[in-house]
Design an enzyme around this catalytic site. Structure first.
Site, PDB file in Angstrom:
ATOM      1  N   ALA A  61       0.858  -1.178   0.000  1.00  0.00           N
ATOM      2  CA  ALA A  61       0.000   0.000   0.000  1.00  0.00           C
ATOM      3  C   ALA A  61       0.894   1.226   0.000  1.00  0.00           C
ATOM      4  O   ALA A  61       2.078   1.140   0.314  1.00  0.00           O
ATOM      5  CB  ALA A  61      -0.875  -0.007   1.242  1.00  0.00           C
ATOM      6  N   GLY A 100       0.569  -5.197   0.694  1.00  0.00           N
ATOM      7  CA  GLY A 100      -0.625  -5.235  -0.161  1.00  0.00           C
ATOM      8  C   GLY A 100      -0.341  -5.820  -1.531  1.00  0.00           C
ATOM      9  O   GLY A 100      -1.227  -6.400  -2.162  1.00  0.00           O
ATOM     10  N   GLU A 103      -0.662  -9.396  -1.089  1.00  0.00           N
ATOM     11  CA  GLU A 103      -2.099  -9.690  -0.874  1.00  0.00           C
ATOM     12  C   GLU A 103      -2.848  -9.703  -2.214  1.00  0.00           C
ATOM     13  O   GLU A 103      -3.735 -10.535  -2.431  1.00  0.00           O
ATOM     14  CB  GLU A 103      -2.682  -8.675   0.108  1.00  0.00           C
ATOM     15  N   GLU A 123       4.310  -5.707   7.021  1.00  0.00           N
ATOM     16  CA  GLU A 123       3.479  -4.717   7.717  1.00  0.00           C
ATOM     17  C   GLU A 123       3.838  -4.579   9.207  1.00  0.00           C
ATOM     18  O   GLU A 123       3.788  -3.486   9.758  1.00  0.00           O
ATOM     19  CB  GLU A 123       1.992  -5.102   7.600  1.00  0.00           C
TER      20      GLU A 123
HETATM   21  N1  T1G Z   1       4.662   3.408   0.023  1.00  0.00           N
HETATM   22  C1  T1G Z   1       5.147   4.634  -0.296  1.00  0.00           C
HETATM   23  N2  T1G Z   1       6.454   4.887  -0.636  1.00  0.00           N
HETATM   24  C2  T1G Z   1       7.262   3.830  -0.660  1.00  0.00           C
HETATM   25  C3  T1G Z   1       6.840   2.517  -0.329  1.00  0.00           C
HETATM   26  C4  T1G Z   1       5.469   2.323   0.013  1.00  0.00           C
HETATM   27  N3  T1G Z   1       4.966   1.122   0.323  1.00  0.00           N
HETATM   28  N4  T1G Z   1       7.899   1.693  -0.427  1.00  0.00           N
HETATM   29  C5  T1G Z   1       8.938   2.462  -0.807  1.00  0.00           C
HETATM   30  N5  T1G Z   1       8.581   3.729  -0.943  1.00  0.00           N
HETATM   31  C6  T1G Z   1       9.428   4.849  -1.368  1.00  0.00           C
HETATM   32  C7  T1G Z   1      10.554   5.153  -0.381  1.00  0.00           C
HETATM   33  O1  T1G Z   1      10.145   6.001   0.632  1.00  0.00           O
HETATM   34  C8  T1G Z   1      11.578   5.808  -1.299  1.00  0.00           C
HETATM   35  O2  T1G Z   1      11.174   7.128  -1.499  1.00  0.00           O
HETATM   36  C9  T1G Z   1      11.411   5.054  -2.606  1.00  0.00           C
HETATM   37  O3  T1G Z   1      10.103   4.471  -2.552  1.00  0.00           O
HETATM   38  C10 T1G Z   1      12.416   3.959  -2.791  1.00  0.00           C
HETATM   39  O4  T1G Z   1      12.393   3.132  -1.651  1.00  0.00           O
HETATM   40  C11 T1G Z   1      -2.929  -3.303   3.222  1.00  0.00           C
HETATM   41  C12 T1G Z   1      -1.342  -1.639   4.603  1.00  0.00           C
HETATM   42  C13 T1G Z   1      10.317  -1.921  -1.763  1.00  0.00           C
HETATM   43  C14 T1G Z   1      12.152  -3.139  -0.659  1.00  0.00           C
HETATM   44  O5  T1G Z   1       6.427  -2.136   3.957  1.00  0.00           O
HETATM   45  O6  T1G Z   1      10.626  -2.227   1.948  1.00  0.00           O
HETATM   46  O7  T1G Z   1       0.809  -2.854   2.265  1.00  0.00           O
HETATM   47  O8  T1G Z   1      13.045   8.302  -0.406  1.00  0.00           O
HETATM   48  O9  T1G Z   1      14.719   3.662  -0.873  1.00  0.00           O
HETATM   49  O10 T1G Z   1      16.026   0.222  -0.958  1.00  0.00           O
HETATM   50  O11 T1G Z   1      -1.610  -4.914   4.053  1.00  0.00           O
HETATM   51  O12 T1G Z   1      11.198   0.388  -0.190  1.00  0.00           O
HETATM   52  O13 T1G Z   1      13.067   7.955  -2.857  1.00  0.00           O
HETATM   53  O14 T1G Z   1      11.413   9.522  -1.797  1.00  0.00           O
HETATM   54  O15 T1G Z   1      13.379   1.840   0.212  1.00  0.00           O
HETATM   55  O16 T1G Z   1      15.239  -0.332  -3.285  1.00  0.00           O
HETATM   56  C15 T1G Z   1       3.939  -2.762   3.087  1.00  0.00           C
HETATM   57  C16 T1G Z   1       8.162  -0.908   2.041  1.00  0.00           C
HETATM   58  C17 T1G Z   1       3.165  -1.494   3.134  1.00  0.00           C
HETATM   59  C18 T1G Z   1       7.454  -2.167   1.824  1.00  0.00           C
HETATM   60  C19 T1G Z   1      12.625  -1.083  -2.030  1.00  0.00           C
HETATM   61  N6  T1G Z   1       5.123  -2.598   2.262  1.00  0.00           N
HETATM   62  N7  T1G Z   1       9.228  -0.675   1.081  1.00  0.00           N
HETATM   63  O17 T1G Z   1      13.789  -0.816  -1.298  1.00  0.00           O
HETATM   64  O18 T1G Z   1      14.246   1.579  -2.136  1.00  0.00           O
HETATM   65  S1  T1G Z   1       1.784  -1.626   4.219  1.00  0.00           S
HETATM   66  C20 T1G Z   1       6.290  -2.286   2.779  1.00  0.00           C
HETATM   67  C21 T1G Z   1      10.401  -1.331   1.152  1.00  0.00           C
HETATM   68  C22 T1G Z   1       0.613  -2.516   3.357  1.00  0.00           C
HETATM   69  C23 T1G Z   1      -1.535  -3.748   3.362  1.00  0.00           C
HETATM   70  C24 T1G Z   1      -0.639  -2.837   4.131  1.00  0.00           C
HETATM   71  C25 T1G Z   1      11.475  -0.888   0.203  1.00  0.00           C
HETATM   72  C26 T1G Z   1      11.598  -1.772  -1.067  1.00  0.00           C
HETATM   73  P1  T1G Z   1      12.220   8.263  -1.634  1.00  0.00           P
HETATM   74  P2  T1G Z   1      13.750   2.563  -1.010  1.00  0.00           P
HETATM   75  P3  T1G Z   1      14.935   0.142  -1.951  1.00  0.00           P
END
Ligand code: T1G
Length: 692
Positions: A61, A100, A103, A123
């Site tokens: 998400a 998500g 999911e 999450e």
């Molecule tokens: N939402 C918004 N921005 C995100 C994002 C996300 N999920 N993931 C990454 N970014 C942005 C990050 O801030 C950065 O921005 C850029 O993308 C590059 O990221 C319903 C509610 C995917 C492994 O927890 O683990 O789904 O600094 O530097 O090292 O159940 O990002 O460039 O402006 O980290 O190559 C669950 C989170 C959400 C994954 C890539 N998902 N992301 O790593 O790049 S909750 C996560 C990561 C959810 C549902 C629930 C990593 C990555 P900027 P980066 P990277």
């Protein structure tokens, strides 16, 4: 356009394109709902491939949307539409299918992945739980036990493991879209039945697993709410049909998302990414090549630092004074990597090959071609100056000369090398191969490309790199010194080491300062105190309980007694002898001891740090409060569910901190608690460190 719908013969293709990580923003959710409707409605379309453009499948998400009212269509609506379709839907996964994103893939009827793909539900690391069916569908697909582990730990797994546990149907090679279309054709040709994950049964072998997991998590992730709720949610999958279970799961997720812990952990997520961007250092600043590294000093820190590099395939020249210390270091590396072999996550051949990338030597001539040198010798200015003088001559022009000092003045060392522009601080934390924090330190003359290079190197070796300016103790240790000071004063005034340790343990630190002191060694603390003697106040000189323990040879765990006594299993027991020593000390200092409550202890320890953090911001030693919070959460054990000292200060209100500082300024002395001008200004304006 975030989602496009196209057709290849009888196969529909929904392509998500929302850089950088295809997060499920409102636009993506709407686009996917539309694509599913088109696929369902179009008689020519017999199957649908869901695929993503760019570097990764959907990484979850859009975290930036949290905290705002969520706009329809919600993710739950989308996954329901996906699953109930009567046409086979295939998720084609590359990069990371997370949260998500996984999911969505779980609601598809088939999942294929490239060998390099990784899949997970992280999450819990954001203080929430999967809220779009993940805790209901994953247990149904891979079993309750495996799902519990993935969901409560939040770590992603490689495609091969996902295939082995039934999460992925096929690993495909080559161009993903072509492979996905071929797979879809095969499904249609073989008339494979549509398998709706939600209709499967969540099998649980050991019904006690839920309570057992909660008990284990209460220890391993003490203080965190989300892991406990994750277990509750997974349990629902064994008790309710998918629709009801998903509704209850969603409520649990939203409940956590609105809570302070998740707010703090989301802050921690973004802090980790913000600190990589250095204000004033353009993203396109040139970086120097770092293909070979040298480490000077094969001690505990040097050994850990060398491991950081060989673990990512960068060969290391390890320089020591003599062969036995070099052999000891290699032996330690073998032992540490050996535990991976024992766990089956590494082969003996791979271990031997990795160790072979270390070149132990006593000869500085071996440094003539290295790109980066990291000095990690004894924390003594004369010893380090001798090393930097040699490095200036022994290394090639353009080689970066870094020091792992935790306190000493880098600019002095830089001048000794004769090439200060190439000198920078790279301050690792013990054990260096485990601790995530790397405090890079900008010297007065450090060249911009050197800064850009060490920030990039930090990412390469999987560290959270934070840039600090030069000052005594940089960001982390400077604030820690204020906390330690207050700890000493509180001991003189009436508290005990075990009372103070309990306050910080209950606050969320893994260990209190006196158990940490006994672990690190009272002799090490004594040496640091002597080295910083001229920087200490008169009262700190007199609050010399460390000196007294040192004089008694009580060095902590290594001598069986320090503040605590230790049995052969290293179990700590409060020692009445220490208490007696402290009582006698207070009397000798003419201090009348008083009952001190836990609130005062917590406030003096934590607010002293926050106030110092504000001074660090004022001086520009840290560019943003993010830098301070990232340092404390990744290097000093500040609980991520509190977001770091500066975020925590904003959450409790700077006015509250300011008023308490004024109170302690009266009580303990303005010298120690005078509110910093920045903190005072923000507090009186009703603002916070993160206020826009
Ligand atoms: N939402 C918004 N921005 C995100 C994002 C996300 N999920 N993931 C990454 N970014 C942005 C990050 O801030 C950065 O921005 C850029 O993308 C590059 O990221 C319903 C509610 C995917 C492994 O927890 O683990 O789904 O600094 O530097 O090292 O159940 O990002 O460039 O402006 O980290 O190559 C669950 C989170 C959400 C994954 C890539 N998902 N992301 O790593 O790049 S909750 C996560 C990561 C959810 C549902 C629930 C990593 C990555 P900027 P980066 P990277």
């Amino acid at each position: 356009m975030s989602v496009t719908f196209t057709k290849r013969g009888r196969i529909g293709i929904a392509t998500v394109d929302n850089p950088p990580v295809n997060a499920l923003s409102h636009a993506v959710r709407s686009g996917l709902v539309e694509a599913v409707a088109k696929a369902d409605a179009d008689p020519e379309v017999k199957a649908l491939v869901l695929i993503c453009a760019g570097r990764t499948f959907i990484a979850g998400a859009d975290i930036r949307e949290f905290g705002r009212p969520l706009e329809a269509p919600l993710l739950n609506n989308l996954v329901d539409d996906l699953e109930k379709s009567t046409k086979p839907f295939i998720a084609a996964i590359h990069g990371t299918a997370l949260g998500g994103g996984l999911e969505v893939a779980l609601a598809c009827h088939f999942r294929i992945a490239l060998p390099t793909a990784r899949l997970g539900l992280p999450e819990v690391k954001l203080g929430i739980l999967p809220g779009a069916g993940g805790t209901q569908r994953l247990p149904r697909l891979i079993g309750v036990e495996a799902a519990l582990q993935m969901i409560t730990e939040g770590n992603d797994i490689p495609a091969a493991k996902a295939k082995a546990i039934g999460l992925v149907d096929e690993i495909v090679e080559g161009e993903l879209l072509m492979a996905a279309l071929a797979f879809a054709e095969k499904v249609l040709d073989e008339n494979r039945p549509i398998r709706r994950t939600g209709e499967l049964i969540a099998k649980v072998e050991n019904p006690a697993i839920f309570d057992e997991t909660k008990a284990a998590l209460a220890k391993r992730q003490r203080g965190f709410l989300a892991p406990q709720k994750c277990v509750d949610a997974v349990k629902l999958s064994t008790e309710y049909p998918i629709a009801e279970g998903s509704k209850l799961e969603y409520e649990l997720c939203i409940g956590l998302m609105r809570g302070s812990q998740s707010k703090a952990q989301r802050h921690a997520f973004f802090a980790e990414r913000e600190v990589a961007k250095v204000p004033g250092l353009p993203d396109d600043t040139a970086v120097r090549d770092v293909k070979t590294v040298a480490v000077i000093g094969p001690g505990a820190m040097g050994t850990g630092i060398a491991l950081c590099f060989i673990n990512v395939g960068i060969p290391v020249v390890l320089v020591g004074l003599d062969q036995p210390t070099l052999d000891k270091s290699i032996g330690t590396m073998r032992k540490i990597l050996g535990s991976n072999v024992a766990k089956g996550s590494m082969t003996q051949e791979a271990l031997d090959a990795r160790i072979a990338t270390v070149t132990p030597t006593t000869d500085y001539a071996a440094l003539k071609d290295v790109d980066l040198v990291i000095e990690a010798v004894f924390e003594d200015m004369a010893v380090k100056k001798d090393v930097f003088a040699k490095l200036g001559n022994a290394t090639k022009p353009g080689a970066i000369l870094a020091t792992n000092t935790s306190y000493l003045n880098i600019d002095e060392l830089a001048e000794t090398s004769g090439r200060p522009a190439d000198v920078v601080g790279m301050h690792f934390f013990n054990p260096a191969n485990v601790m995530r924090l790397l405090e890079n330190v900008r010297g007065a003359k450090t060249a911009p490309d050197v800064l850009a290079t060490v920030m990039k190197v930090g990412k390469t070796i999987k560290k959270v790199s934070v840039l600090s300016g030069v000052c005594d103790g940089f960001i982390g240790n400077r604030m820690l010194a204020k906390r330690s000071r207050e700890g000493m004063f509180l001991l003189e005034e009436g508290a005990t080491p075990w009372q103070i340790d309990k306050v910080l343990y209950d606050f969320g630190f893994a260990m209190g300062p006196y158990q940490v002191a006994d672990l690190a060694g009272i002799d090490v603390q004594y040496a640091a105190r002597q080295a910083r003697w001229n920087l200490l106040s008169d009262r700190e000189h007199k609050a010399n309980i460390v000196d007294q323990l040192f004089a008694l040879g009580r060095y902590g765990q290594k001598t069986g007694a320090g503040y605590y006594t230790y049995d052969d299993k290293r179990k700590a027991t409060p020692d009445p002898a220490t208490e007696q020593l402290i009582l006698k000390h207070s009397a000798a200092r003419g201090i009348t001891r008083r009952k001190i409550d836990d609130t005062e202890i917590r406030e003096r320890l934590i607010y002293a740090m926050i106030n110092e953090g504000a001074k660090i911001l004022e001086e520009g030693v840290a560019a943003r409060p993010y830098d301070i919070d990232a340092v404390w959460m990744n290097g000093f054990g500040f609980p991520t569910y509190l977001g770091g000292p500066m975020f925590y200060a904003d959450e409790i209100g700077l006015k509250t901190v300011y008023e308490a500082l004024l109170k302690y300024s009266e009580q303990v002395g303005a010298e120690f608690f005078e509110p910093s001008p920045l903190l005072k200004k923000l507090a009186l304006e009703g603002k916070g460190f993160y206020s826009k």
